[in-house]
Design a protein around this motif. Structure first.
Motif, PDB file in Angstrom:
ATOM      1  N   LEU A  80       0.818  -1.212   0.000  1.00 36.06           N
ATOM      2  CA  LEU A  80       0.000   0.000   0.000  1.00 36.06           C
ATOM      3  C   LEU A  80       0.855   1.267   0.000  1.00 36.06           C
ATOM      4  O   LEU A  80       0.606   2.200  -0.766  1.00 36.06           O
ATOM      5  N   ILE A  81       1.863   1.292   0.855  1.00 41.16           N
ATOM      6  CA  ILE A  81       2.732   2.467   0.930  1.00 41.16           C
ATOM      7  C   ILE A  81       3.516   2.621  -0.372  1.00 41.16           C
ATOM      8  O   ILE A  81       3.659   3.730  -0.894  1.00 41.16           O
ATOM      9  N   ARG A  82       4.017   1.523  -0.895  1.00 49.58           N
ATOM     10  CA  ARG A  82       4.762   1.575  -2.161  1.00 49.58           C
ATOM     11  C   ARG A  82       3.902   2.156  -3.280  1.00 49.58           C
ATOM     12  O   ARG A  82       4.329   3.048  -4.007  1.00 49.58           O
ATOM     13  N   GLU A  83       2.681   1.680  -3.388  1.00 44.23           N
ATOM     14  CA  GLU A  83       1.799   2.170  -4.450  1.00 44.23           C
ATOM     15  C   GLU A  83       1.421   3.630  -4.230  1.00 44.23           C
ATOM     16  O   GLU A  83       1.336   4.411  -5.184  1.00 44.23           O
ATOM     17  N   TYR A  84       1.206   4.017  -2.980  1.00 44.49           N
ATOM     18  CA  TYR A  84       0.915   5.419  -2.670  1.00 44.49           C
ATOM     19  C   TYR A  84       2.082   6.298  -3.123  1.00 44.49           C
ATOM     20  O   TYR A  84       1.880   7.334  -3.773  1.00 44.49           O
ATOM     21  N   GLY A  85       3.295   5.889  -2.801  1.00 45.10           N
ATOM     22  CA  GLY A  85       4.470   6.650  -3.208  1.00 45.10           C
ATOM     23  C   GLY A  85       4.610   6.738  -4.717  1.00 45.10           C
ATOM     24  O   GLY A  85       4.982   7.784  -5.262  1.00 45.10           O
ATOM     25  N   ARG A  86       4.315   5.676  -5.400  1.00 48.30           N
ATOM     26  CA  ARG A  86       4.404   5.675  -6.865  1.00 48.30           C
ATOM     27  C   ARG A  86       3.368   6.581  -7.512  1.00 48.30           C
ATOM     28  O   ARG A  86       3.609   7.167  -8.550  1.00 48.30           O
ATOM     29  N   ARG A  87       2.198   6.673  -6.896  1.00 52.13           N
ATOM     30  CA  ARG A  87       1.094   7.426  -7.496  1.00 52.13           C
ATOM     31  C   ARG A  87       0.919   8.836  -6.944  1.00 52.13           C
ATOM     32  O   ARG A  87       0.148   9.613  -7.500  1.00 52.13           O
ATOM     33  N   PHE A  88       1.599   9.172  -5.854  1.00 48.15           N
ATOM     34  CA  PHE A  88       1.361  10.459  -5.212  1.00 48.15           C
ATOM     35  C   PHE A  88       1.652  11.597  -6.177  1.00 48.15           C
ATOM     36  O   PHE A  88       2.720  11.699  -6.751  1.00 48.15           O
ATOM     37  N   VAL A 109       1.437   9.294   5.309  1.00 44.45           N
ATOM     38  CA  VAL A 109       1.278   7.865   5.567  1.00 44.45           C
ATOM     39  C   VAL A 109       1.221   7.730   7.080  1.00 44.45           C
ATOM     40  O   VAL A 109       2.117   8.208   7.781  1.00 44.45           O
ATOM     41  N   ILE A 110       0.161   7.104   7.568  1.00 49.58           N
ATOM     42  CA  ILE A 110       0.023   6.890   9.012  1.00 49.58           C
ATOM     43  C   ILE A 110      -0.419   5.450   9.223  1.00 49.58           C
ATOM     44  O   ILE A 110      -1.448   5.022   8.691  1.00 49.58           O
ATOM     45  N   ALA A 111       0.366   4.717   9.979  1.00 48.28           N
ATOM     46  CA  ALA A 111       0.047   3.332  10.290  1.00 48.28           C
ATOM     47  C   ALA A 111      -0.292   3.221  11.769  1.00 48.28           C
ATOM     48  O   ALA A 111       0.222   3.985  12.597  1.00 48.28           O
ATOM     49  N   HIS A 134      11.709   8.362   5.172  1.00 48.89           N
ATOM     50  CA  HIS A 134      12.931   8.804   4.493  1.00 48.89           C
ATOM     51  C   HIS A 134      12.804   8.669   2.982  1.00 48.89           C
ATOM     52  O   HIS A 134      13.193   9.568   2.236  1.00 48.89           O
ATOM     53  N   GLU A 135      12.249   7.557   2.546  1.00 48.83           N
ATOM     54  CA  GLU A 135      12.216   7.278   1.116  1.00 48.83           C
ATOM     55  C   GLU A 135      11.169   8.069   0.344  1.00 48.83           C
ATOM     56  O   GLU A 135      11.289   8.225  -0.874  1.00 48.83           O
ATOM     57  N   LEU A 136      10.151   8.574   1.024  1.00 47.55           N
ATOM     58  CA  LEU A 136       9.121   9.370   0.349  1.00 47.55           C
ATOM     59  C   LEU A 136       9.243  10.865   0.647  1.00 47.55           C
ATOM     60  O   LEU A 136       8.462  11.662   0.139  1.00 47.55           O
ATOM     61  N   ALA A 137      10.228  11.236   1.442  1.00 46.29           N
ATOM     62  CA  ALA A 137      10.382  12.640   1.833  1.00 46.29           C
ATOM     63  C   ALA A 137      10.577  13.546   0.623  1.00 46.29           C
ATOM     64  O   ALA A 137      10.086  14.681   0.610  1.00 46.29           O
ATOM     65  N   HIS A 138      11.263  13.082  -0.394  1.00 44.92           N
ATOM     66  CA  HIS A 138      11.493  13.921  -1.575  1.00 44.92           C
ATOM     67  C   HIS A 138      10.184  14.278  -2.289  1.00 44.92           C
ATOM     68  O   HIS A 138      10.123  15.245  -3.039  1.00 44.92           O
ATOM     69  N   LEU A 139       9.128  13.502  -2.034  1.00 42.50           N
ATOM     70  CA  LEU A 139       7.811  13.800  -2.604  1.00 42.50           C
ATOM     71  C   LEU A 139       7.009  14.771  -1.737  1.00 42.50           C
ATOM     72  O   LEU A 139       5.943  15.225  -2.139  1.00 42.50           O
ATOM     73  N   GLY A 140       7.527  15.040  -0.536  1.00 44.01           N
ATOM     74  CA  GLY A 140       6.771  15.868   0.403  1.00 44.01           C
ATOM     75  C   GLY A 140       5.759  15.053   1.186  1.00 44.01           C
ATOM     76  O   GLY A 140       4.739  15.565   1.627  1.00 44.01           O
ATOM     77  N   VAL A 141       6.057  13.763   1.363  1.00 42.00           N
ATOM     78  CA  VAL A 141       5.183  12.847   2.102  1.00 42.00           C
ATOM     79  C   VAL A 141       5.831  12.545   3.443  1.00 42.00           C
ATOM     80  O   VAL A 141       7.007  12.174   3.492  1.00 42.00           O
TER      81      VAL A 141
END
Length: 152
Positions: free
Chosen positions: A33-41, A50-52, A80-87
Motif C-alpha cells: 500500500l505504501i509503495r503504491e501510494y508513493g508511486r502514485r502520489f 502515511v500513518i500506520a 525517508h524514502e518518500l520525503a522527496h515527494l513531500g510525504v
C-alpha cells in the motif's frame, strides 16, 4: 491499518501458517500500500501522509506483535524514502482502545495500568491522526508516537 487475527501463541507454539498470515496482512500488505501510494502520489509537496497503526503487544501473541514491528519499520523507512515527494510517514500506537472486544476482567486490568484511569477510544486516536494529517503536523516525520494515556 491492518489486523489479521488475535491468537494466543508464543515463540514455541505459533504455527508457520499463523506467522505467515500475520506478516501477509500486517507487513506485506502495508508495504504494498505504501509503495503504491508513493508511486502514485501527485499532490502538492508537503501534503502527503502515511500513518500506520501499531501495537506493542508481543507476549502471548507473537505473530501479531512481530508483524506489527515489521509494519513499524516499513512505515519509518517510508519517512525517508518518500520525503522527496513531500510525504511524511508516522506510526501511531494507540495503546488499549475499547472497541467492544475486551472482557470485563481485561478492561479493568488495563484501566488499572493507565494513569488517566480509562481506556482509549477510537476518537482519541482519530484526534492524533487528524493532527498529523493537518498542515500543523507537516513537520512530524519518521516517528513512532504513543497515544496511550500513559499506559504502562
Amino acid at each position: 491499518m491492518c489486523h489479521c487475527e488475535s491468537v494466543a501463541s508464543g515463540l514455541l507454539d505459533t504455527t508457520v501458517e499463523s506467522f505467515d498470515r500475520h506478516f501477509a496482512v500486517n507487513a506485506r500488505a502495508t508495504w504494498l500500500l505504501i509503495r503504491e501510494y508513493g508511486r502514485r502520489f501527485g499532490g502538492a509537496h508537503g501534503t502527503g501522509r502515511v500513518i500506520a497503526l501499531t501495537s506493542d503487544h508481543t507476549v502471548g501473541n507473537l505473530p501479531y506483535g512481530a508483524s506489527k514491528a515489521a509494519l513499524d519499520r516499513i512505515t519509518l523507512a517510508a519517512a525517508h524514502e518518500l520525503a522527496h515527494l513531500g510525504v511524511t510517514a508516522n506510526v501511531v500506537n494507540p495503546g488499549p482502545v475499547d472497541t467492544g472486544w475486551m472482557s470485563g476482567e481485561l478492561r479493568e486490568r488495563l484501566i488499572g495500568r493507565t494513569p488517566l484511569g480509562r481506556l482509549g477510544t477510537p476518537l482519541d486516536t482519530a484526534h492524533l491522526v487528524e493532527f498529523l494529517c493537518s498542515p500543523q503536523g507537516q513537520w512530524i516525520n519518521g516517528q513512532l508516537l504513543m497515544s496511550n494515556g500513559g499506559f504502562g
